[in-house]
Design a protein around this motif. Structure first.
Motif, mmCIF file in Angstrom:
data_model
loop_
_atom_site.group_PDB
_atom_site.id
_atom_site.type_symbol
_atom_site.label_atom_id
_atom_site.label_comp_id
_atom_site.label_asym_id
_atom_site.label_seq_id
_atom_site.Cartn_x
_atom_site.Cartn_y
_atom_site.Cartn_z
ATOM 1 N N PHE A 377 35.894 -12.634 12.882
ATOM 2 C CA PHE A 377 35.650 -13.800 12.036
ATOM 3 C C PHE A 377 34.169 -14.188 12.081
ATOM 4 C CE2 PHE A 377 35.543 -18.246 10.887
ATOM 5 C CZ PHE A 377 36.260 -18.209 9.696
ATOM 6 N N SER A 378 33.585 -14.156 13.292
ATOM 7 C CA SER A 378 32.157 -14.504 13.413
ATOM 8 C C SER A 378 31.314 -13.501 12.630
ATOM 9 C CB SER A 378 31.709 -14.463 14.879
ATOM 10 O OG SER A 378 32.539 -15.254 15.654
ATOM 11 N N ALA A 379 31.673 -12.207 12.746
ATOM 12 C CA ALA A 379 30.909 -11.178 12.037
ATOM 13 C C ALA A 379 31.076 -11.352 10.522
ATOM 14 C CB ALA A 379 31.380 -9.798 12.469
ATOM 15 N N HIS A 380 32.283 -11.664 10.097
ATOM 16 C CA HIS A 380 32.584 -11.862 8.666
ATOM 17 C C HIS A 380 31.737 -13.021 8.107
ATOM 18 C CE1 HIS A 380 35.057 -12.148 5.067
ATOM 19 N NE2 HIS A 380 35.376 -13.393 5.356
ATOM 20 N N THR A 381 31.583 -14.082 8.907
ATOM 21 C CA THR A 381 30.775 -15.224 8.479
ATOM 22 C C THR A 381 29.322 -14.785 8.275
ATOM 23 O OG1 THR A 381 32.239 -16.608 9.777
ATOM 24 C CG2 THR A 381 30.172 -17.626 9.092
ATOM 25 N N LEU A 382 28.838 -13.934 9.185
ATOM 26 C CA LEU A 382 27.468 -13.422 9.071
ATOM 27 C C LEU A 382 27.324 -12.554 7.805
ATOM 28 C CD1 LEU A 382 25.089 -13.753 11.026
ATOM 29 C CD2 LEU A 382 25.662 -11.559 12.021
ATOM 30 N N ILE A 383 28.357 -11.767 7.493
ATOM 31 C CA ILE A 383 28.327 -10.909 6.298
ATOM 32 C C ILE A 383 28.249 -11.785 5.040
ATOM 33 C CG2 ILE A 383 29.681 -9.266 4.905
ATOM 34 C CD1 ILE A 383 30.845 -8.240 7.638
ATOM 35 N N LYS A 384 29.056 -12.865 5.033
ATOM 36 C CA LYS A 384 29.049 -13.746 3.853
ATOM 37 C C LYS A 384 27.674 -14.401 3.681
ATOM 38 C CE LYS A 384 32.838 -16.107 4.665
ATOM 39 N NZ LYS A 384 33.945 -17.022 4.515
ATOM 40 N N GLU A 385 27.074 -14.808 4.828
ATOM 41 C CA GLU A 385 25.733 -15.422 4.764
ATOM 42 C C GLU A 385 24.715 -14.417 4.228
ATOM 43 O OE1 GLU A 385 26.535 -18.344 8.555
ATOM 44 O OE2 GLU A 385 24.992 -16.808 8.744
ATOM 45 N N TRP A 386 24.886 -13.155 4.652
ATOM 46 C CA TRP A 386 23.973 -12.092 4.205
ATOM 47 C C TRP A 386 24.091 -11.916 2.685
ATOM 48 C CZ3 TRP A 386 24.930 -6.999 2.354
ATOM 49 C CH2 TRP A 386 23.861 -6.111 2.469
ATOM 50 N N PHE A 387 25.322 -11.923 2.166
ATOM 51 C CA PHE A 387 25.543 -11.829 0.716
ATOM 52 C C PHE A 387 24.882 -12.998 -0.005
ATOM 53 C CE2 PHE A 387 29.644 -9.139 1.094
ATOM 54 C CZ PHE A 387 28.942 -7.989 0.788
#
Ligand SMILES: C[S@@+](CC[C@H](N)C(=O)[O-])C[C@H]1O[C@@H](n2cnc3c(N)ncnc32)[C@H](O)[C@@H]1O
Length: 392
Positions: A377-387
Motif C-alpha cells: 500500500f505504501s509503495a502504491h501510494t508512491l506510484i500514484k504520487e509519481w503519476f
C-alpha cells in the motif's frame, strides 16, 4: 522456465488466433524487448521476446504472469512459435520436461488467505517446517487444530504434501510464502501456537532473520490470549537477539529453557545433538486481546493517466521508502495511448513483480491480484504520487 531461441519471427497481425491461443497485442520497449499478450483456455500469459547480443531472439513466458499450470505456458509458446513461423535454434518447450509442485488441495496461494480463509477452529502455525517431522507429528496428535505450514523451499513443500496424502492428514494447509510477511494475512486472536524451530541463523546478516520487532508485533496480534510464540534454536546469537527483541516490549511474559526435550526431534535437531550443541527455547505468551483488522483488499487505481506523458518522462528509476521500494524497470509501448510499465515494488524482504497497464487512460495492475499489504500500500501510494507528478 520453458523458452526457445530463434533468429527470425514473422510479424503477426494483432489480434489474431492460432489453434487455441489468441494473441491480443504486441508492446515494444526502447531496449529492444517485446511483449506479446496471449491467452489460452481463460488464462493470460505474457510472452517476452528478448534481443540477445548475437542477434538471436530469446522467447519465454514473462515471470509476472504465472499460469496455473506450466503446460499452459508451453502451449502458448508452441502456438506462438508456429504462428510466427520461427525456426528454433534451441528449445525446451515441448511438454513433459517441467517438474512443478504437484497440485494438492492443501497447498494454498496467498490469495486464499487474503480472500477465502475462514478461521473456524484454532490455528497453529509452523514457520520453515523443513522436513516437516514436527509439523506432521503435531497435526496427527491434534486433529481438532488447523495447522498452517510456511516454507519457501519447494522440495520440502512437496515432501510434506506427499506425507499428508500418504498418512491421510487433512488438517495442514501449506503455503510457499515468506513468514516475515505472512502474519498480516491472518485475523486477530485466532492462533494458539507459532513454532519457529531452527530458523536460518543469519548470524552475519541479522536483518534477514524471521524474528524482528515487526514480526513479534504481528505474531502477538494473531495469537489469542495465553497463546505462544515459540523459538527453538541452536544459535546462541539468535537466542540472545530474540530474547532482547522481546524484552523491548513494554510488557512481556517470556520463558527460557536450555536443552529441553521435545516429543519429536527434527533433522536439524538430531544433527546438533550429535555435535553436542546446546539448544535454546524462548517462549513468549500473549497477554493482550488485539483489535480486529479488515481483510486485505486488492490495490487499484481510481484516476486515469496520460500514457504519452508517462512514456516521455519514463526512465529506469528506484524510489525508496521506509522498509519498501518501487523500481520502475522498463516501459513498453503498444500505441500512442497504451502501454505497460514493468516494475517491482513492496517490502524489502518480498516484493511484487508486475506490470501497470495503461489503456486509453485507464490504469490497472497486471496481474490484478496485487494485495494491499502494508508495504504494498505504501509503495502504491508512491506510484500514484509519481503519476501525479508527471501528469498534473
Ligand atoms: C534450518 S531449516 C529448519 C527446518 C525445520 N524447522 C527443522 O527444524 O528441521 C530452516 C527452514 O526455514 C525455511 N525458511 C527460511 N526462511 C524462511 C522464511 N522467511 N519464511 C519461511 N520459511 C523460511 C528454510 O527453507 C528451511 O527449510
Amino acid at each position: 522456465m520453458p523458452n526457445f531461441h530463434t533468429k527470425t519471427l514473422k510479424p503477426l497481425q494483432y489480434p489474431c488466433t492460432y489453434k487455441e491461443t489468441t494473441f491480443t497485442y504486441e508492446a515494444r520497449s526502447k531496449r529492444g524487448n517485446t511483449l506479446v499478450m496471449a491467452s489460452t483456455q481463460g488464462e493470460q500469459v505474457l510472452i517476452r521476446i528478448q534481443q540477445k547480443e548475437d542477434g538471436v531472439l530469446l522467447v519465454k513466458g514473462d515471470k509476472v504472469t504465472r499460469p496455473t499450470q506450466a503446460s499452459f505456458l508451453q502451449k502458448v509458446l508452441i502456438d506462438f512459435r508456429d504462428a510466427s513461423e520461427a525456426e528454433e535454434i534451441f528449445s525446451n518447450i515441448e511438454p513433459k520436461k517441467f517438474l512443478h509442485v504437484k497440485h494438492s488441495p492443501y497447498l494454498k496461494e496467498i490469495e486464499f488467505f487474503a480472500n477465502h480463509f475462514d478461521a473456524k477452529r484454532e490455528i497453529w502455525v509452523e514457520v520453515g517446517f523443513g522436513s516437516g517431522r514436527h509439523l506432521l507429528h503435531q497435526a496427527k496428535k491434534n486433529p481438532h487444530i488447523q495447522f498452517i505450514g510456511l516454507e519457501i523451499h519447494k522440495p520440502s513443500i512437496e515432501q510434506v504434501l506427499k506425507q499428508c496424502e500418504l498418512q491421510n492428514i487433512d488438517n495442514i494447509l501449506v503455503i510457499d510464502y515468506d513468514a516475515r510477511l505472512f502474519m498480516e494475512f491472518l485475523p486477530s486472536n485466532v492462533v494458539g501456537r507459532i513454532f519457529v524451530h531452527f530458523p536460518v541463523p543469519w548470524d552475519k546478516k541479522p536483518h534477514r532473520r524471521v524474528f524482528s520487532a515487526a514480526f513479534i508485533e504481528e505474531a502477538l496480534r494473531v495469537l489469542h490470549v495465553n497463546a505462544t510464540l515459540e523459538l527453538r534454536t541452536d544459535s546462541p546469537l539468535y537466542f540472545e537477539f530474540t530474547f532482547s527483541q522481546m524484552m523491548q516490549l513494554s510488557k512481556a511474559d517470556v520463558h527460557v529453557k536450555k536443552n529441553a526435550e521435545l516429543e519429536i526431534t527434527s533433522k536439524y535437531e538430531d544433527r546438533w545433538r550429535k555435535m553436542e550443541k546446546d539448544i535454546y527455547d524462548v517462549i513468549l505468551t500473549n497477554e493482550i486481546e488485539a483489535a480486529p483488522i479488515p481483510k486485505l483488499g486488492r490495490l487499484h487505481f481510481d484516476d486515469g493517466v496520460d500514457f504519452a506523458k508517462i512514456r516521455d518522462a519514463f526512465k529506469d528509476e528506484l524510489l525508496r521508502g521506509e522498509g519498501f521500494f518501487v523500481h520502475f524497470e522498463e516501459l513498453f509501448e503498444i500505441d500512442e495511448k497504451s502501454g505497460l510499465i514493468r516494475l517491482s515494488f513492496g517490502a524489502n524482504e518480498r516484493n511484487e513483480r508486475c506490470f501497470i497497464q495503461i489503456q486509453e487512460g485507464k490504469v490497472s495492475y497486471l496481474p490484478e491480484t496485487i494485495l494491499a499489504t502494508k508495504s504494498n500500500f505504501s509503495a502504491h501510494t508512491l506510484i500514484k504520487e509519481w503519476f501525479h507528478g508527471i501528469c498534473d
